[in-house]
Write a protein that holds these residues in place. Structure first.
Motif, PDB file in Angstrom:
ATOM      1  N   VAL A 144       0.760  -1.315  -0.041  1.00 19.51           N
ATOM      2  CA  VAL A 144      -0.213   0.078   0.053  1.00 19.51           C
ATOM      3  C   VAL A 144       0.877   1.169  -0.095  1.00 19.51           C
ATOM      4  CG1 VAL A 144      -1.968  -1.365   1.252  1.00 19.51           C
ATOM      5  CG2 VAL A 144      -0.284   0.041   2.569  1.00 19.51           C
ATOM      6  N   ALA A 145       0.321   2.343  -0.268  1.00 16.45           N
ATOM      7  CA  ALA A 145       1.117   3.670  -0.318  1.00 16.45           C
ATOM      8  C   ALA A 145       1.223   4.222   1.093  1.00 16.45           C
ATOM      9  CB  ALA A 145       0.540   4.665  -1.138  1.00 16.45           C
ATOM     10  N   HIS A 146       2.015   3.625   1.913  1.00 18.48           N
ATOM     11  CA  HIS A 146       2.256   4.351   3.307  1.00 18.48           C
ATOM     12  C   HIS A 146       2.656   5.723   3.170  1.00 18.48           C
ATOM     13  CE1 HIS A 146       1.758   0.467   5.556  1.00 18.48           C
ATOM     14  NE2 HIS A 146       2.430  -0.162   4.647  1.00 18.48           N
ATOM     15  N   VAL A 147       1.837   6.454   4.127  1.00 15.57           N
ATOM     16  CA  VAL A 147       2.121   7.851   4.251  1.00 15.57           C
ATOM     17  C   VAL A 147       3.498   7.731   5.579  1.00 15.57           C
ATOM     18  CG1 VAL A 147       1.623  10.270   4.642  1.00 15.57           C
ATOM     19  CG2 VAL A 147       0.152   8.466   3.423  1.00 15.57           C
ATOM     20  N   ARG A 148       4.618   8.192   5.167  1.00 16.41           N
ATOM     21  CA  ARG A 148       5.791   7.648   5.960  1.00 16.41           C
ATOM     22  C   ARG A 148       6.287   9.062   6.436  1.00 16.41           C
ATOM     23  NH1 ARG A 148       9.556   3.735   2.996  1.00 16.41           N
ATOM     24  NH2 ARG A 148      10.878   4.367   4.698  1.00 16.41           N
ATOM     25  N   ASP A 149       5.909   9.504   7.844  1.00 10.36           N
ATOM     26  CA  ASP A 149       6.721  10.551   8.426  1.00 10.36           C
ATOM     27  C   ASP A 149       6.168  12.086   8.205  1.00 10.36           C
ATOM     28  OD1 ASP A 149       8.372   9.008  10.135  1.00 10.36           O
ATOM     29  OD2 ASP A 149       9.741   8.905   8.840  1.00 10.36           O
ATOM     30  N   VAL A 150       6.064  12.216   6.935  1.00 10.03           N
ATOM     31  CA  VAL A 150       5.388  13.484   6.369  1.00 10.03           C
ATOM     32  C   VAL A 150       4.250  13.378   5.851  1.00 10.03           C
ATOM     33  CG1 VAL A 150       6.136  15.605   4.916  1.00 10.03           C
ATOM     34  CG2 VAL A 150       8.089  14.107   5.831  1.00 10.03           C
ATOM     35  N   ALA A 151       3.252  14.459   5.843  1.00  7.58           N
ATOM     36  CA  ALA A 151       1.896  14.449   5.710  1.00  7.58           C
ATOM     37  C   ALA A 151       1.859  14.683   4.093  1.00  7.58           C
ATOM     38  CB  ALA A 151       1.068  15.542   6.413  1.00  7.58           C
ATOM     39  N   LEU A 152       0.810  14.247   3.448  1.00  7.34           N
ATOM     40  CA  LEU A 152       0.572  14.486   2.039  1.00  7.34           C
ATOM     41  C   LEU A 152      -0.541  15.776   1.985  1.00  7.34           C
ATOM     42  CD1 LEU A 152      -0.178  11.000   0.606  1.00  7.34           C
ATOM     43  CD2 LEU A 152       2.181  12.350   0.620  1.00  7.34           C
ATOM     44  N   ARG A 153       0.016  16.901   1.535  1.00  8.49           N
ATOM     45  CA  ARG A 153      -0.739  18.206   1.368  1.00  8.49           C
ATOM     46  C   ARG A 153      -0.987  18.316   0.158  1.00  8.49           C
ATOM     47  NH1 ARG A 153      -0.237  20.083   6.493  1.00  8.49           N
ATOM     48  NH2 ARG A 153       1.478  19.489   7.625  1.00  8.49           N
ATOM     49  N   GLY A 154      -2.151  18.922  -0.082  1.00 10.70           N
ATOM     50  CA  GLY A 154      -3.008  18.893  -1.478  1.00 10.70           C
ATOM     51  C   GLY A 154      -3.279  17.700  -1.869  1.00 10.70           C
ATOM     52  N   SER A 155      -3.969  16.860  -1.060  1.00  9.13           N
ATOM     53  CA  SER A 155      -4.394  15.320  -1.625  1.00  9.13           C
ATOM     54  C   SER A 155      -5.474  15.240  -2.510  1.00  9.13           C
ATOM     55  CB  SER A 155      -4.410  14.505  -0.358  1.00  9.13           C
ATOM     56  OG  SER A 155      -5.151  15.004   0.455  1.00  9.13           O
ATOM     57  N   LYS A 156      -6.406  16.085  -2.197  1.00 11.61           N
ATOM     58  CA  LYS A 156      -7.416  16.147  -3.121  1.00 11.61           C
ATOM     59  C   LYS A 156      -8.352  14.928  -3.078  1.00 11.61           C
ATOM     60  CE  LYS A 156      -7.034  20.551  -4.162  1.00 11.61           C
ATOM     61  NZ  LYS A 156      -7.790  21.480  -3.798  1.00 11.61           N
TER      62      LYS A 156
END
Length: 427
Positions: free
Chosen positions: A391-403
């Motif tokens: 899966v696409a783990h979100v690691r340590d840093v947030a995904l911003r502007g994800s829509k």
């Protein structure tokens, strides 16, 4: 045709309360701290006889119930209820409703149109623990006369109902760490089938009673840690994960009939669109992939969402050796190739496992992820265990502007209870 249900208010007793003088209405502050990867975990040491216990844990140390609720009301409640009522009050006011001094709000419509659905795994256990101490440690001949009403599991729901004047259903759900998610899901369905216009839904737990800590210690599923390492002790999906981190807290969502919310020009954070709940009927503590898959599919079906439309999953992710890979396997089974592009994070890495409150905290974070177009990370995930890949783990840093337009929040509990909530971005 069943109606739509909006999320119009959010409230939380924030473990970061007290920092920067932020004490109330702190859901947004909490979200942004979690999105920034800030950990609420620290070393907690009991002072109990016969043996103190030191564990990484999450405490709401800045929560001052007398300031939030008033001294007289505070004295009528055990800590789990104090936490829950404070979160519910904040959510109610965040939704634009006015709380009166005498339980006669009624601004959400007639009393019969508004209710409460609340989750807790442990309820007022602390009241009974004090009773045992009174007998066996202090040699007293009787327990406190309010012990029954302090300790009953429906105390939080009852106080919320009374204080906010909610005359519709007042129900308490207790299915271990799926309790709050189940409460939110059942409240959603209650509104959707026309049973209410507004529901206060969420959960609260105070898990750091000495007997509870010792019981979890005996089960050997708590993450180790000392003063230096406590803040990074919870490591979902990491090769070095060593177990869960206990926490206390509460969160509440105001769920509202969509047309009712639009008519009063309410702010709508997101739409709750689906709910899946089932029982593994396999094992008391071992999670089951088939049960998790079925619950996820139920939530998608009710929400009229295709797997490819889900952009984010707030995973149950407790950081146990067995549980994490099973959940990832369930996600891969449901989402197929899309799983490799689908963002997944376990926010327990930062806020711990709040037992019966966890589902509400994670639902709140999922709603705000859609609202702010920001997906919070799994903190401390500098490496992904091979058993948790795919899966696409979100690691340590947030995904911003994800829509992201649709997201899930997973809660999988001891006893085989699974609850999955599906949310859509407000539009």
């Amino acid at each position: 045709m069943q109606g739509r249900v909006a999320v119009t208010g959010l409230g939380i007793v924030n473990p970061f309360d007290g920092e920067n003088s932020i004490t109330v209405n702190s859901a947004s502050d909490f979200f942004h701290r979690i999105a920034a990867g800030k950990s609420a975990v620290s070393l907690y040491t009991t002072e109990d006889i016969p043996r103190p216990v030191s564990i990484p844990a999450v405490r709401c140390a800045g929560f001052r119930p007398a300031e939030r609720l008033g001294k007289s009301l505070t004295g009528m409640m055990e800590r789990f209820a104090q936490l829950g009522v404070a979160a519910a009050f904040d959510a109610w006011e965040d939704a634009g409703f006015v709380r009166s001094d005498a339980s006669s709000t009624r601004v959400a419509g007639s009393a019969s149109e508004s209710g409460v659905a609340w989750g807790t795994a442990l309820g007022g256990l602390m009241a009974f623990e004090r009773g045992y101490r009174d007998f066996w440690q202090h040699g007293r001949e009787r327990v406190a006369p309010m012990s029954v009403v302090l300790g009953m599991n429906n105390a939080a729901a009852a106080h919320i109902s009374i204080q906010l004047g909610l005359g519709n259903s007042s129900l308490t759900y207790s299915v271990a760490c799926a309790s709050a998610a189940a409460a939110i899901g059942e409240a959603f369905r209650h509104i959707r089938r026309g049973g209410a216009k507004v529901m206060v839904a969420g959960g609260s737990d105070a898990t750091l009673a000495y007997a509870v800590v010792r019981a979890w210690e005996a089960l050997k599923v708590l993450a180790p840690g000392d003063e230096a390492s406590a803040s990074t002790a919870c490591k979902p999906f990491h090769p070095a994960r060593g177990g869960l981190v206990l926490g206390e807290g509460a969160a509440a969502l105001i769920l509202e009939d969509w047309d009712h919310a639009v008519a009063r020009n309410a702010r709508i954070y997101a739409e709750i669109a689906g709910y899946g709940a089932n029982a593994d009927h396999v094992h008391l503590v071992r999670p089951d992939q088939a049960g998790q898959v079925a619950a996820i599919q139920m939530a998608l079906k009710e929400a009229c969402l295709l797997p490819a439309e889900i952009g984010y999953v707030n995973a149950h992710g407790t950081a146990t050796r067995e549980g994490d890979p099973i959940e990832i396997s369930a996600l891969r089974a449901v989402f197929g190739p899309h799983a490799e592009q689908m963002a997944v994070s376990a926010t327990k890495s930062a806020h711990g496992h709040l037992m019966g409150a966890t589902g509400a905290v994670e639902a709140l974070l999922t709603v705000l992820a859609l609202h702010y177009d920001t997906i919070p990370p799994t903190a401390h995930l500098d490496e992904v265990d091979a058993s948790c890949a795919g899966v696409a783990h979100v690691r340590d840093v947030a995904l911003r502007g994800s829509k992201v337009r649709a997201a899930l929040s997973n809660s999988f509990a001891f006893g085989g209870s699974n609850a999955v909530l599906a949310f859509k971005a407000a539009q």
